[in-house]
Scaffold this motif. Sequence first.
Motif: not given
Ligand code: LLP
Length: 471
Positions: A96, A189, A202, A239, A242, A279, A321, A323-324, A361, A365, A421, A425
């Motif tokens: 995502k 989950r 978030i 989870h 983030s 996260g 998992e 992402g960011r 963003r 946010y 993102y 997005m």
């Molecule tokens: N796993 C799940 C179930 C999630 O919902 C997310 C993020 C991740 C992993 C990845 O998280 P990360 O490592 O990227 O923090 N659009 C927002 C962030 C939304 C995050 C959604 N879920 C932003 O631009 O800050």
Amino acid sequence: MVLTQSRGESGLQYLSESKEAPQSRSPNQELLPLTASVNSSDRLEIGGCEVTALVEKFGSPLYILDEETLRATSSQYRDAFERYYPGESQVLYASKAWSCLAVCAIAASEGLGIDVVSAGEIRTALQAGVSFDKIYFHGNNKSREELKLSVESGCTIVADNWHDLETLADFGKLGVSSKTGGPIRVMVRFTPGIECHTHDYIKTGQIDSKFGFDPNSLDRVFQFISEQPSLYCVGVHAHIGSQIFELQPHDDLAFVIIGALTKAQSYGLSATEINIGGGLGIRYTKTDDPPSIEDWARTVCTAVVAACDRHKLPLPKLLCEPGRSLVGTACVTAYTVGSKKVIPGVRTYLSVDGGMSDNPRPITYQSVYQVLAAEKMSAPLTETVTIAGKHCESGDILIKDAKLPECQAGDILVVTATGAYNYSMSSNYNRVPRPAAVLVRKGEAHTILERETDEDLLRFDRLPERLRTQK
Ligand code: LLP
């Protein structure tokens, strides 16, 4: 190049201050991609390519993705889990953050699996060559068609609610079966009830969340799955949110998740996997101070091992998992300056050719970004300007009160840490086409996303016959 002033007064301050070799730095702690450098013409280079030359060739605005940084984050996660976790582990890329063929293919080539949340992301991962057994399908409202696609493709489904479980059990009765021929692989989950300090939008770990089963319903959930021969519960998932800078919530999470796994096993389920989500935060501004990928991985692995010890449980397969922190600082966005509005004693607006459509963003946010002038990296930062997007919305401000050298129309600005993102997005607000994205490495640049055109934007429009004759 001879530096005549301290880095703090020029764009050079955004380059890494670390003395370590690029490969051993944690990219989520940097502002710029690992390969960022300044050439003898005082211009910023990423992946051995001069940013201004990239804009000349590929147009503006432009997402510039540094392959070396993405590979470094991927391999640091993978290696740290192998180093600190004595059991089996698997890092997934939360696509995502940026779902496209090239990003998924790079993550997969580094041994990562992929977390997806829609049919579109599933198809992107599959087409990028990701093996189905490394794809985990999330979402709080998966459609029947999406569930069917994921089951038939052999992905693991992260069941978020009763709707998912009942649809999957129904598939069992209707003969919809997994590509593997075996039962449908399901992960459960739940909301772990752990709060963390991040933007409200978030946060996902608190009880009042749209995601996951309420922990009080887990007994019923495991009982239900144990009665479905077509479902195979592989484990549990949680989870917490983030852009998190603290390590403690993940430490706490490990214990809660292992408790849930023990519960699943007490229903006779052979659940042996846990997924602790993503996260880890990244550095968007000089004052951001996230932990390194290595420290995050060590914390998680140590906490899981300790929790298993306490529960006298054999080590499960450990998944995470992010992402960011995988893709965020690997990318910058280049813009071209257009109009400049000086309101004496109030503010100077410098408008660029993109904005909230390619980076929603800041408006969503209130996220803060860093900007630099790509052609005058060592010039003193003499102006305080507000970088405005081109959209018809007063809130379309990319950066307030940015410090830059004097800039005028035609100058190239670079906003850092736009890999996560941003493209994923992006929108066509005001019918503005999305920028192109290029992948840079060792002086070469390849298009990974074509720039959208005005024709692309009209592709889905239909004009009913009776309107065509209207004058
Ligand atoms: N796993 C799940 C179930 C999630 O919902 C997310 C993020 C991740 C992993 C990845 O998280 P990360 O490592 O990227 O923090 N659009 C927002 C962030 C939304 C995050 C959604 N879920 C932003 O631009 O800050």
